[in-house]
Scaffold this motif. Sequence first.
Motif, short mmCIF file in Angstrom:
data_model
loop_
_atom_site.label_atom_id
_atom_site.label_comp_id
_atom_site.label_asym_id
_atom_site.label_seq_id
_atom_site.Cartn_x
_atom_site.Cartn_y
_atom_site.Cartn_z
N PRO A 94 0.81 -1.23 0.00
CA PRO A 94 0.00 0.00 0.00
C PRO A 94 0.84 1.28 0.00
O PRO A 94 0.44 2.28 -0.59
CB PRO A 94 -0.81 -0.10 1.30
CG PRO A 94 -0.82 -1.53 1.66
CD PRO A 94 0.44 -2.13 1.11
N TYR A 95 1.99 1.25 0.66
CA TYR A 95 2.81 2.47 0.67
C TYR A 95 3.35 2.75 -0.74
O TYR A 95 3.35 3.89 -1.20
CB TYR A 95 3.95 2.36 1.68
CG TYR A 95 4.61 3.70 1.94
CD1 TYR A 95 4.01 4.65 2.77
CD2 TYR A 95 5.81 4.04 1.31
CE1 TYR A 95 4.60 5.88 2.98
CE2 TYR A 95 6.40 5.28 1.51
CZ TYR A 95 5.79 6.20 2.35
OH TYR A 95 6.37 7.44 2.55
N VAL B 17 -4.91 0.22 3.93
CA VAL B 17 -4.13 -0.34 5.04
C VAL B 17 -5.04 -0.69 6.22
O VAL B 17 -4.76 -1.62 6.98
CB VAL B 17 -3.02 0.65 5.48
CG1 VAL B 17 -2.18 0.06 6.61
CG2 VAL B 17 -2.13 0.97 4.30
N TYR C 215 -4.98 5.48 0.70
CA TYR C 215 -4.00 4.68 1.44
C TYR C 215 -4.61 4.15 2.73
O TYR C 215 -4.51 2.96 3.04
CB TYR C 215 -2.77 5.56 1.72
CG TYR C 215 -1.79 4.95 2.73
CD1 TYR C 215 -0.81 4.06 2.32
CD2 TYR C 215 -1.86 5.30 4.09
CE1 TYR C 215 0.09 3.51 3.23
CE2 TYR C 215 -0.98 4.75 5.01
CZ TYR C 215 -0.01 3.86 4.58
OH TYR C 215 0.86 3.31 5.48
#
Lengths: 266, 260
Positions: free
Chosen positions: A92-93, B75, B71
């Motif tokens: 995800p980063y 996450v 994001y």
Amino acid sequence: LGGKWEVHVLTLYHSNGVCPQKVRVCLAEKGVEWESRSVMGLDLRTPDYLKLNPGGYVPTLVHDGRVLTESRVISEYINDAFDGPALRPADPYDRAKASLWSKQIDDSLHPNVYILSCVVLFRDHFASMSPEMQDQALPLDPTKRERTMDLLERGAQSRFVPPALERFAKLTADMERALQQSRWMACDDYSLADIDHTPYFQRLSNIGLESLWTDKPAVQDWWARIQARPSFAEVQTNWMKQEELDRFVHTRAKGQAMFGPLLEAA
Amino acid sequence: MELYISANSVCCQKVQLVLAEKGIEPTFHLLNLRAGDSKAPDYLSLNPRGMVPTLIDKGRPVIESSVIIAYLDEVYPDPPLSPADPFDRADMRRWMLLPDAALHDACVMLTFTAGISPEIVQRQIEANPDPAARNRWRTMVAQGVDHPPLVEKMGVWNRTLAEMAERLARHDWLAGDAYSLAETALLPYVERLVDLGQDWMWLERPGRAAIQPWLDRCRARPNYVGMSRWYSHEGAAAMKLDMRANGLRARPRLEALSPA
């Protein structure tokens, strides 16, 4: 062929602008079959097309009767909706990094590539048009219209040109730093960030600006790897006539002559 | 997790709504933009453009509100703020693009021409190191609602509201069948119009009746506290009072710029 069977029709309305080029590369990388509808010039203003895309832009994607606009949204949809290689990073980063690269295209690369293309590619074409045609060809948005008129009148002497060159000098510097850290722009995997920048580099090359990265080894290497991918032919070679491609020899020389002194002065 | 914000910033509000939905309480760093906090070298090393917000998660900075909220939803997927269907997800992303494409600029211009008193931003404008930007801001603030580019920006506001109203007349939410990142991306902008005293833009304009019930649904959800908890904060409260007083005076001009 009796009975009920589903036909999955994927149609892309496109042209040789940078935004549709991004989507064509994405479709090729994903390995998805699609139907082509070429839309250029006044085709973009027909009532039928405006029904699909009220802004009168390309690309538009129609999948099983559902309509999508905006190249970034279309490419992410293609990646989401079809099997094939993942075009967004797994982490995800890294995905956020890829999005940030792609977002800066909409925020500032796109308007700036327009500025530079205007003076090299569109100016002569525009000069050959009648005043009525010129009026139709100018953007409707008043700010863009004013800027385009200034560029068409003054060419490389327009006040809009130096900041645009500076923006791409910053881009290639940012990319050089990133590509020294990872194999592709967002991480070690090829992703939508690389796809989205591909047509912009082709355009910069067409207008004589390869010198923006000839002194940057990591960017040079990236560009060589991009050009070696089979999907690269979807940027322009598969979709332009030989005489159109040949013309870039001249536009390249012309752009070098126009921008060279400005780049040296900077 | 850490979040750098300023009081009453629409981009920060987007992120705060998402964090509240996820039940995450970050450590907040409240920056004073008027005092130049976002241009301090330490902050610029996290966020090179000197903008708010910046999220620090697992020790790494994430910037740009639309990137941050996507994001966070990836996450911390529970509860999800993205529809499962790929087409609905694309629809959600298209709504999320509107602020990035034009709505945010329209919001900034409206806020500073019709809302915030010139003397409040004076010092911030004079501190801008870019002379061209300084001149642009001086002209804009001095001209107020007579600033010519505001005509085009009001068009952006009106087109956005019309598009939202059209969707919301047929559906409860902007994308898919649940509250999503599309809501968190657009709600702060609609609330800014409320702050500026311009809710006539949907209450008194034909075809936009579906917006107020949507706004009420958004406000009734528990995550709304993510943005509302800052309303009473000293800096935000003063700014809201100032924006509303000026905004109400500007209304006739803004109505003239919004042909029905």
